[in-house]
Design a protein around this motif. Structure first.
Motif, PDB file in Angstrom:
ATOM      1  N   ASP A 237       0.702  -0.982  -0.180  1.00 22.18           N
ATOM      2  CA  ASP A 237       0.028  -0.068   0.004  1.00 22.18           C
ATOM      3  C   ASP A 237       0.916   1.259   0.054  1.00 22.18           C
ATOM      4  OD1 ASP A 237      -2.236  -1.727   0.131  1.00 22.18           O
ATOM      5  OD2 ASP A 237      -2.090  -1.528   2.486  1.00 22.18           O
ATOM      6  N   VAL A 238       2.128   1.049   0.246  1.00 20.90           N
ATOM      7  CA  VAL A 238       2.909   2.302   0.236  1.00 20.90           C
ATOM      8  C   VAL A 238       3.944   2.212  -1.090  1.00 20.90           C
ATOM      9  CG1 VAL A 238       5.026   3.331   1.578  1.00 20.90           C
ATOM     10  CG2 VAL A 238       3.237   2.245   2.805  1.00 20.90           C
ATOM     11  N   PRO A 239       3.853   3.408  -1.745  1.00 19.59           N
ATOM     12  CA  PRO A 239       4.508   3.248  -3.084  1.00 19.59           C
ATOM     13  C   PRO A 239       6.206   3.188  -3.296  1.00 19.59           C
ATOM     14  CG  PRO A 239       3.711   5.424  -2.845  1.00 19.59           C
ATOM     15  CD  PRO A 239       3.213   4.356  -1.852  1.00 19.59           C
ATOM     16  N   TYR A 240       6.787   3.582  -2.083  1.00 21.71           N
ATOM     17  CA  TYR A 240       8.371   3.393  -2.137  1.00 21.71           C
ATOM     18  C   TYR A 240       8.449   2.180  -1.153  1.00 21.71           C
ATOM     19  CZ  TYR A 240       6.752   6.226   2.110  1.00 21.71           C
ATOM     20  OH  TYR A 240       5.939   6.792   3.280  1.00 21.71           O
ATOM     21  N   THR A 241       9.845   1.942  -1.431  1.00 14.52           N
ATOM     22  CA  THR A 241      10.422   0.809  -0.726  1.00 14.52           C
ATOM     23  C   THR A 241      10.962   1.172   0.410  1.00 14.52           C
ATOM     24  OG1 THR A 241      12.296   1.238  -2.013  1.00 14.52           O
ATOM     25  CG2 THR A 241      10.855  -0.701  -2.844  1.00 14.52           C
TER      26      THR A 241
END
Ligand code: FAD
Ligand code: UDP
Length: 386
Positions: A276-280
């Motif tokens: 759900d979070v676009p960055y790693t």
């Protein structure tokens, strides 16, 4: 632009800088070109607008078990001891990654001792006869729940494919522990160059036999410069005009932000495995560099299919395509392919330094064998090509 050199080196990252320094020290005239406006390749660092030392291409942490690599680089820098620690945001908690005793206990709400953790994970582990893929390695060690929470989402984001479609080597980079060890690496040498990476590269390239031209693409000058030998550290498929098609690379978009606070997070890197979070991950550079500053600079990494080629993608069909390019490279006289992109390997910095030192050693040995036992003072240039 020098028109005639012994060696043309394409790329001023680790592979190019080590090769240039070694060959210059042998007495060769070396021209280094890089299409970027700076040296140090992806390890480049510089102060941002606020004066915080950042890594524009993402966090670079130096660690190695190779004393010869440390000895070599120590000629160009002093070091600042630094041990890397990473946390992952899972179930609303900041948990240690690599998975350790604390991670297991907090994730499952338990209070297991070290040997109990080993038994607990052994019971969770999915029996897999031959761990072939990046999914197998994790599932076969910690089981489904921890795999899904820590690895599946992160890996899908980072690589754009499911872990079951990547080689085991990808997730095998991250160990599993049953004790309280929470350092990301356990290598015998863990430190950051005291003045930063760019300073170290400046010292490597500061040799009377080395000329550096930045903002210059090999394609622009390959016809202009006459050289006896080429050291190429760019993407191997690009060198051969993508003759067999493109080798897949994974890219990243970096979003750099400066905050009006002294500290943003408790450790240098926090991973966000949730889909759900676009960055790693988020990196806070001051932890890495030890810099004291009233502000702090952080970096978000957004994986991307397009952009600079940062990661070779380890999977069997890509290895097969690389092997075809490798065969072309082996049949190309007077060109040496070195580095992460030119040999399509998911190498850390120390591995690239080791590879370049070994490549130079082989070149020297070959010359020595060709010329008899006499000591080599200067390596003669091969016939010039235009
Ligand atoms: P590069 O650093 O990519 O240098 C190649 C250079 O060649 C580039 O500057 C490029 O501009 C130039 N070039 C390419 N083609 C041409 C051309 N046609 N003409 C002119 N110039 C050209 N390693 C670690 O050990 N620790 C870490 O923490 C770590 N973190 C990383 C984080 C990220 C996000 C990434 C992407 C990598 C990380 N690495 C880390 C790996 C490390 O960056 C590499 O191992 C190392 O930089 C590879 O050096 P290189 O010289 O092979 O390639
Ligand atoms: N990985 C993961 N979750 C994590 C950390 C790593 O799934 O919290 C997987 C992911 O596939 C990643 C690989 O392990 O690409 C290697 O991780 P590493 O930290 O070595 O990646 P790098 O620093 O090279 O980007």
């Amino acid at each position: 632009m020098s028109r005639r050199v012994d060696t043309l080196v394409v790329g001023a990252g680790y592979a190019g800088a080590v090769m240039a320094e070694r060959l210059a020290s042998d007495g060769r005239q070396v021209l280094v070109v890089d299409r970027r406006p700076h040296i140090a390749g992806n390890a480049f660092d510089h102060p941002d607008a606020a004066g915080v030392l950042i890594h524009p291409y993402g966090p670079h942490i130096f660690h190695t078990n190779a004393p010869q690599v440390v000895a070599y680089l120590s000629r160009f820098t002093e070091w600042r001891p630094y041990e890397h620690r990473v946390r992952a945001v899972v179930k609303g908690m900041l948990l240690p990654i690599p998975i350790n005793r604390t991670t297991v206990n907090r994730f499952f709400g338990l209070d297991l001792a070290r040997d109990e953790v080993a038994n607990f994970l052994a019971a969770k582990a999915v029996p897999i006869a031959r761990q072939r893929t990046a999914a197998d390695v994790v599932l076969g060690t910690v089981g489904q729940e921890l795999y899904e929470a820590f690895f599946r989402g992160y890996t899908r984001k980072q690589w754009g494919v499911d872990p079951s479609e990547l080689d085991s080597s990808v997730t095998a980079r991250v160990p599993t522990r049953v004790d309280d060890e929470d350092r990301y690496f356990t290598d015998s040498f863990q430190a950051m160059p005291l003045g930063g990476y760019t300073r170290m590269f400046e010292a490597m390239l500061d040799h009377p036999n080395i000329t550096v031209h930045l903002g210059v693409d090999f394609a622009e000058i390959r016809k202009e410069v006459r050289y006896g030998q080429l050291v190429y550290t760019g993407p191997i498929d690009e060198y051969f005009g993508y003759r067999y098609g493109r080798l897949p690379y994974r890219s990243l978009r970096f979003q750099h932000v400066t905050l009006n606070t002294t500290q943003h997070q408790p450790v240098a890197v926090v991973n966000y495995p949730s889909p759900d979070v676009p960055y790693t991950r988020i990196t806070e550079f001051k932890h890495l560099t030890g810099q004291h500053h009233a502000k702090t600079s952080i970096c978000f990494e957004y994986p991307s299919a397009t952009g600079d080629p940062y990661y070779p993608v380890p999977r069997p069909e890509n290895a097969a395509l690389y092997a075809r390019y490798r065969a072309l490279a082996d049949a190309t006289p007077n060109v040496v392919f070195v580095g992460r992109l030119a040999t399509y390997r998911y190498y850390n910095m120390d591995q690239v330094v080791g590879q370049a030192l070994a490549t130079h050693r082989r070149m020297t040995e070959r010359l020595r064998a060709d010329q008899g036992d006499g000591a080599i003072v200067a390596i003669p240039a091969a016939p010039l090509t235009s």
